[in-house]
Motif scaffolding. Structure first.
Motif, PDB file in Angstrom:
ATOM      1  N   ALA A  88     -11.295   8.427  -3.579  1.00 28.15           N
ATOM      2  CA  ALA A  88     -12.037   7.167  -3.663  1.00 28.15           C
ATOM      3  C   ALA A  88     -11.642   6.338  -4.871  1.00 28.15           C
ATOM      4  N   GLY A  89     -10.675   6.782  -5.671  1.00 27.39           N
ATOM      5  CA  GLY A  89     -10.261   6.025  -6.842  1.00 27.39           C
ATOM      6  C   GLY A  89     -11.195   6.262  -8.006  1.00 27.39           C
ATOM      7  N   ASP A  90     -11.038   5.442  -9.048  1.00 26.80           N
ATOM      8  CA  ASP A  90     -11.902   5.548 -10.217  1.00 26.80           C
ATOM      9  C   ASP A  90     -12.273   4.154 -10.693  1.00 26.80           C
ATOM     10  N   ALA A  91     -12.825   4.067 -11.908  1.00 23.95           N
ATOM     11  CA  ALA A  91     -13.309   2.778 -12.397  1.00 23.95           C
ATOM     12  C   ALA A  91     -12.181   1.778 -12.626  1.00 23.95           C
ATOM     13  N   LEU A  92     -10.949   2.255 -12.797  1.00 20.69           N
ATOM     14  CA  LEU A  92      -9.831   1.382 -13.128  1.00 20.69           C
ATOM     15  C   LEU A  92      -8.886   1.125 -11.959  1.00 20.69           C
ATOM     16  N   THR A  93      -8.886   1.981 -10.971  1.00 20.70           N
ATOM     17  CA  THR A  93      -7.959   1.820  -9.849  1.00 20.70           C
ATOM     18  C   THR A  93      -8.683   1.996  -8.524  1.00 20.70           C
ATOM     19  N   ASP A  94      -8.204   1.278  -7.509  1.00 20.48           N
ATOM     20  CA  ASP A  94      -8.722   1.463  -6.157  1.00 20.48           C
ATOM     21  C   ASP A  94      -8.169   2.752  -5.576  1.00 20.48           C
ATOM     22  N   GLY A  95      -8.996   3.436  -4.793  1.00 22.46           N
ATOM     23  CA  GLY A  95      -8.474   4.528  -4.007  1.00 22.46           C
ATOM     24  C   GLY A  95      -7.730   3.970  -2.813  1.00 22.46           C
ATOM     25  N   LEU A  96      -7.170   4.847  -2.002  1.00 20.61           N
ATOM     26  CA  LEU A  96      -6.413   4.403  -0.833  1.00 20.61           C
ATOM     27  C   LEU A  96      -7.237   3.517   0.094  1.00 20.61           C
ATOM     28  N   PRO A  97      -8.493   3.868   0.407  1.00 20.58           N
ATOM     29  CA  PRO A  97      -9.283   2.976   1.277  1.00 20.58           C
ATOM     30  C   PRO A  97      -9.420   1.568   0.703  1.00 20.58           C
TER      31      PRO A  97
ATOM     32  N   VAL B  77       0.841  -1.201   0.000  1.00 21.10           N
ATOM     33  CA  VAL B  77       0.000   0.000   0.000  1.00 21.10           C
ATOM     34  C   VAL B  77       0.874   1.248   0.000  1.00 21.10           C
ATOM     35  N   TYR B  78       0.716   2.067  -1.034  1.00 23.42           N
ATOM     36  CA  TYR B  78       1.433   3.337  -1.113  1.00 23.42           C
ATOM     37  C   TYR B  78       0.425   4.472  -1.017  1.00 23.42           C
ATOM     38  N   ALA B  79       0.743   5.474  -0.224  1.00 20.66           N
ATOM     39  CA  ALA B  79      -0.137   6.630  -0.059  1.00 20.66           C
ATOM     40  C   ALA B  79       0.630   7.906  -0.371  1.00 20.66           C
ATOM     41  N   ALA B  80       0.314   8.517  -1.503  1.00 19.77           N
ATOM     42  CA  ALA B  80       0.866   9.834  -1.826  1.00 19.77           C
ATOM     43  C   ALA B  80       0.016  10.896  -1.145  1.00 19.77           C
TER      44      ALA B  80
ATOM     45  N   ARG C 291      -7.272   0.010  -1.303  1.00 17.61           N
ATOM     46  CA  ARG C 291      -5.986  -0.694  -1.202  1.00 17.61           C
ATOM     47  C   ARG C 291      -5.742  -1.156   0.232  1.00 17.61           C
ATOM     48  N   ILE C 292      -6.119  -0.309   1.187  1.00 16.63           N
ATOM     49  CA  ILE C 292      -5.978  -0.685   2.601  1.00 16.63           C
ATOM     50  C   ILE C 292      -6.829  -1.913   2.908  1.00 16.63           C
ATOM     51  N   GLU C 293      -8.063  -1.922   2.430  1.00 19.00           N
ATOM     52  CA  GLU C 293      -8.961  -3.044   2.686  1.00 19.00           C
ATOM     53  C   GLU C 293      -8.443  -4.329   2.055  1.00 19.00           C
ATOM     54  N   ARG C 294      -7.917  -4.222   0.826  1.00 17.11           N
ATOM     55  CA  ARG C 294      -7.429  -5.419   0.148  1.00 17.11           C
ATOM     56  C   ARG C 294      -6.221  -6.002   0.877  1.00 17.11           C
ATOM     57  N   ALA C 295      -5.292  -5.142   1.278  1.00 19.25           N
ATOM     58  CA  ALA C 295      -4.109  -5.620   1.995  1.00 19.25           C
ATOM     59  C   ALA C 295      -4.486  -6.195   3.360  1.00 19.25           C
TER      60      ALA C 295
END
Length: 208
Positions: A158-167, A148-151, A169-173
């Motif tokens: 919240a991300g977009d249709a192609l990528t997860d937002g930070l929340p 998980v990287y957070a810039a 990525r946190i949930e997946r990890a």
């Protein structure tokens, strides 16, 4: 059933720190996901900024001070580690590396480690793959697939249709770590080493 012990290591230098915030978010998500599995977890947070002098002295004297010794014990006795570093000059911070340098190189063998990092821009995110992941692979830890990287711009998105937002990525990890600790899921299965057939037996089978 005993509670899992999670050690969250934050190498943030400022106070408050986005690195500490990310470590807290990852720990909270993991505890919640474990709770959904009916398991409890205790989290111990280690702020490396408070141990900087002790870490430096350990390199000179070869002996850890009491606070550093306690922190090392927390990490080595934990069931899993969440390790979060700020990215400086396209790599982990010196303080982060120095802390894991003073830990016995066999202490993390087989231990699940969730890696994460913070930085000013997204262009530093690959440091997790070319620097942080190899570090823990060298220490023979079980490094979770999702890093998980957070810039700076990631916080609150919240991300977009192609990528997860930070929340996301946190949930997946957190889900991967909880699944591994709970003993099920694809991550846990991948962590089980395959049985190795000795070379002599393979040759014997070919001659039959």
């Amino acid at each position: 059933m005993t509670a899992f012990k999670l050690a969250a290591v934050s190498a943030g230098l400022s106070k408050p720190s986005s690195t500490r915030l990310l470590a807290d978010r990852l720990a909270e998500a993991t505890v919640r996901r474990l709770g959904e599995e009916g398991r409890e977890a205790e989290v111990a947070v280690i702020e490396l900024r408070d141990l900087a002098v002790d870490i430096a002295n350990n390199f000179v004297t070869g002996f850890p001070a009491a606070a550093l010794r306690e922190a090392i014990g927390t990490v080595t006795e934990a069931d899993a580690v969440i390790a979060v570093t700020p990215i400086f000059t396209a790599s982990y911070s010196g303080l982060f590396k120095s802390f894991f340098d003073v830990i016995d190189h066999d202490a993390l063998t087989g231990k699940p480690v969730l890696i994460a990092a913070t930085g000013g821009t997204a262009r530093h995110s690959l440091a997790l793959e070319h620097a942080v992941r190899p570090l823990f692979s060298y220490l023979r830890a079980v490094v979770l697939p999702t890093a998980v990287y957070a810039a700076t711009d990631d916080w609150g998105t919240a991300g977009d249709a192609l990528t997860d937002g930070l929340p996301g990525r946190i949930e997946r990890a957190a889900g991967e770590l909880a699944g591994l600790l709970a003993g099920h899921g694809p991550v846990a299965e991948a962590a089980v080493p395959e049985q190795v057939v000795p070379f002599a037996e393979q040759l014997a089978a070919l001659r039959v």
